[in-house]
Design an enzyme around this catalytic site. Structure first.
Site, mmCIF file in Angstrom:
data_model
loop_
_atom_site.group_PDB
_atom_site.id
_atom_site.type_symbol
_atom_site.label_atom_id
_atom_site.label_comp_id
_atom_site.label_asym_id
_atom_site.label_seq_id
_atom_site.Cartn_x
_atom_site.Cartn_y
_atom_site.Cartn_z
ATOM 1 N N ARG A 1 -20.754 24.199 -68.286
ATOM 2 C CA ARG A 1 -20.980 23.815 -66.875
ATOM 3 C C ARG A 1 -22.248 24.450 -66.334
ATOM 4 O O ARG A 1 -23.016 23.827 -65.610
ATOM 5 C CB ARG A 1 -19.790 24.284 -66.018
ATOM 6 C CG ARG A 1 -18.562 23.430 -66.172
ATOM 7 C CD ARG A 1 -17.366 24.136 -65.575
ATOM 8 N NE ARG A 1 -17.543 24.530 -64.200
ATOM 9 C CZ ARG A 1 -16.979 25.601 -63.638
ATOM 10 N NH1 ARG A 1 -16.176 26.386 -64.343
ATOM 11 N NH2 ARG A 1 -17.195 25.890 -62.387
ATOM 12 N N HIS B 1 -9.995 38.360 -58.587
ATOM 13 C CA HIS B 1 -11.099 37.532 -59.072
ATOM 14 C C HIS B 1 -11.871 37.012 -57.870
ATOM 15 O O HIS B 1 -11.312 36.858 -56.788
ATOM 16 C CB HIS B 1 -10.560 36.356 -59.893
ATOM 17 C CG HIS B 1 -11.544 35.818 -60.889
ATOM 18 N ND1 HIS B 1 -11.630 36.291 -62.173
ATOM 19 C CD2 HIS B 1 -12.479 34.853 -60.787
ATOM 20 C CE1 HIS B 1 -12.591 35.639 -62.812
ATOM 21 N NE2 HIS B 1 -13.117 34.748 -61.989
ATOM 22 N N SER C 1 -10.819 26.946 -63.790
ATOM 23 C CA SER C 1 -11.469 28.014 -64.553
ATOM 24 C C SER C 1 -10.837 29.363 -64.190
ATOM 25 O O SER C 1 -10.433 30.147 -65.064
ATOM 26 C CB SER C 1 -12.970 28.012 -64.231
ATOM 27 O OG SER C 1 -13.572 29.223 -64.594
ATOM 28 N N ASP D 1 -11.901 27.898 -71.345
ATOM 29 C CA ASP D 1 -12.672 28.205 -70.137
ATOM 30 C C ASP D 1 -14.006 28.828 -70.516
ATOM 31 O O ASP D 1 -15.039 28.494 -69.951
ATOM 32 C CB ASP D 1 -11.909 29.135 -69.192
ATOM 33 C CG ASP D 1 -12.822 29.573 -68.049
ATOM 34 O OD1 ASP D 1 -13.257 28.697 -67.290
ATOM 35 O OD2 ASP D 1 -13.150 30.763 -67.956
ATOM 36 N N LYS E 1 -7.696 31.616 -66.497
ATOM 37 C CA LYS E 1 -7.920 32.998 -66.953
ATOM 38 C C LYS E 1 -6.851 33.926 -66.406
ATOM 39 O O LYS E 1 -6.356 34.798 -67.097
ATOM 40 C CB LYS E 1 -9.291 33.501 -66.478
ATOM 41 C CG LYS E 1 -10.441 32.900 -67.247
ATOM 42 C CD LYS E 1 -11.734 33.569 -66.869
ATOM 43 C CE LYS E 1 -12.238 33.112 -65.533
ATOM 44 N NZ LYS E 1 -13.451 32.344 -65.527
HETATM 45 N N1 URA Z 1 -15.637 32.139 -61.382
HETATM 46 C C1 URA Z 1 -15.004 31.628 -62.451
HETATM 47 O O1 URA Z 1 -14.327 32.358 -63.187
HETATM 48 N N2 URA Z 1 -15.110 30.338 -62.700
HETATM 49 C C2 URA Z 1 -15.822 29.499 -61.932
HETATM 50 O O2 URA Z 1 -15.865 28.329 -62.209
HETATM 51 C C3 URA Z 1 -16.500 30.031 -60.809
HETATM 52 C C4 URA Z 1 -16.387 31.366 -60.548
#
Ligand code: URA
Length: 434
Positions: free
Chosen positions: A168, A82, A183, A161, A187
């Site tokens: 957000r 990620h 966040s 999320d 995930k």
């Molecule tokens: N990527 C994400 O999944 N969440 C965030 O808050 C910022 C970048």
């Protein structure tokens, strides 16, 4: 317990308990807590921050707001990847088919653009026919069958999320350490991966502008990973200028395809090889980072990585002829050249400003319901540290609106800073935190 007391507590800089955080997340998902109440709490968190315990509890509550995926039936070590977000960030599209071609099983759920940054799902959807909204069972079958699937984050996993991410974005509360780390980690926990490699971007086009903030974000995510029993490695990478040359959805997909054909911009190459080498290591497919990078390069030059990308696209109903012939991608009506007005060296190309300009052309969303124009964006022709002469082309603007492209040209002239002094290109990989 009620939401007003919770908002009040955070507004007054007090620490929330695990129960209060769970109450908020459950209530928000059930729509017992409204968007305006959630907005107030999120803004209070944005301004006053959270302790490590609060951040961990927020991550776990969000992870538990939906299903937790069981990937054990795949019978392999699953390593997820990620990024904390950037401009021109096509790393997932280059990296994941590449590591899959070396035997790392890839079960990747990606997000849409957030703020001025792009999202992998939006980019992948510029490939005609490619399905990103598929059910979990098909997703897992894909991973079993061909070793890779890249889809959109489903509402079944970490739904809190998904809701908070969009909220957000719409209330300017993205750049917050506790909100970004919870966040991402919610995930990753819900996705059921065993191990995680994180690209923590730092600089003008990242949410973390300073290296110390990025280190804190990395350490926080590693700590959450530990509690969830998921080994996590963070690679801090430079995001002062856009990554690679292209910014915009199908323009970035084309650059990623070219990358897998061996045409690798230096910065993208450094980031992809570093992240991939750690993915291979965590997947127990090679302990030596440099040797792992060699294996990756080999699979680019022998065509196996590109073949894997095609296989994935075909498997998810995408039209692979676009990969074979990228000139088939939809083109913007107007391509405007941005020319240098002087001689010198490029000192800076502020990635956030370029990201915002690309959004203004239609490559990203200003409001969450906005549609994206896949064909528009900016292609840089020069990068930081390069020498330029007057009238050299600095960038190309891809636009469907001529007035807009003129406006963007004027702004780009200010954003691409040129001075007499020579400057050195810095490495894109800054440090590794484990
Ligand atoms: N990527 C994400 O999944 N969440 C965030 O808050 C910022 C970048």
């Amino acid at each position: 317990m009620n939401i007003l007391e919770i908002i009040e507590k955070k507004r007054d800089k007090k620490e929330l308990t695990k129960q209060e955080i769970e109450f908020f997340i459950k209530g928000y998902i059930k729509e017992e807590i409204t968007d305006y109440q959630a907005s107030a709490l999120i803004m209070a968190i944005f301004i006053n921050g959270m302790t490590k315990e609060e951040t961990t509890n927020l991550s776990l509550s969000m992870a538990n707001s939906g299903e937790i995926l069981d990937l054990s039936k795949l019978n392999k070590t699953i390593v997820d990847k990620h990024s904390t977000g950037g401009v021109g960030d096509k790393v997932s599209i280059c990296l994941l088919p590449l590591v899959a071609s070396l035997g790392v099983p890839v079960a990747k759920m990606s997000g849409r653009g957030l703020g001025f940054t792009g999202g992998t799902v939006d980019k992948m959807q510029s490939i005609p026919g490619y399905q990103t909204e598929i059910n979990i069972n098909t997703f897992l079958e894909n991973v079993e069958k061909i070793g890779i699937s890249m889809i959109s984050q489903t509402m079944d996993l970490a739904p809190a999320d998904k809701k908070l991410y969009a909220l957000r974005d719409s209330i300017s509360c993205v750049e917050s350490l506790p909100l970004i780390s919870s966040s991402i980690m919610s995930k990753k926990i819900a996705n059921g991966a065993d191990k995680i490699v994180l690209d923590v971007t730092v600089g003008k086009g990242a949410f973390m502008k300073k290296i110390e903030e990025a280190r804190q974000l990395a350490r926080q995510m590693i700590e959450i990973g530990k509690l969830a029993n998921k080994e996590t490695v963070c690679i801090l990478t430079n995001m002062d200028e856009p990554l690679g040359y292209a910014v915009g959805n199908n323009l970035e997909v084309i650059e990623a395809i070219e990358f897998l054909k061996g045409n690798m911009p230096n910065d993208v190459k450094e980031v992809v090889l570093e992240l991939g080498a750690y993915m291979l290591k965590l997947a127990k497919l090679g302990d030596n980072i440099e040797e792992n990078k060699e294996k990756m390069l080999k699979n680019i030059y022998n065509g196996k990585a590109l073949k894997k990308l095609k296989e994935m696209i075909q498997n998810q109903s995408g039209d692979v002829t676009y990969i074979e012939d990228t000139s088939k991608f939809e083109k913007a009506k107007y391509i405007r050249e941005v020319k240098s007005t002087k001689n010198g060296y490029i000192q800076e190309i502020n990635a956030e400003s370029v990201g915002r300009l690309a959004c203004s052309l239609g490559a990203g969303r200003i409001r969450k319901e906005d549609n994206i124009d896949n064909s528009v964006g900016i292609i840089l022709n020069k990068k930081v540290s390069e020498q330029v002469k007057k009238d050299d082309i600095l960038a190309y603007i891809y636009s469907n609106n001529q007035d807009k492209s003129k406006e963007v040209e004027d702004k780009l002239q200010d954003i691409i800073l040129i001075e007499d002094k020579e400057i050195k290109r810095l490495s894109s990989v800054i440090e590794i935190i484990k």
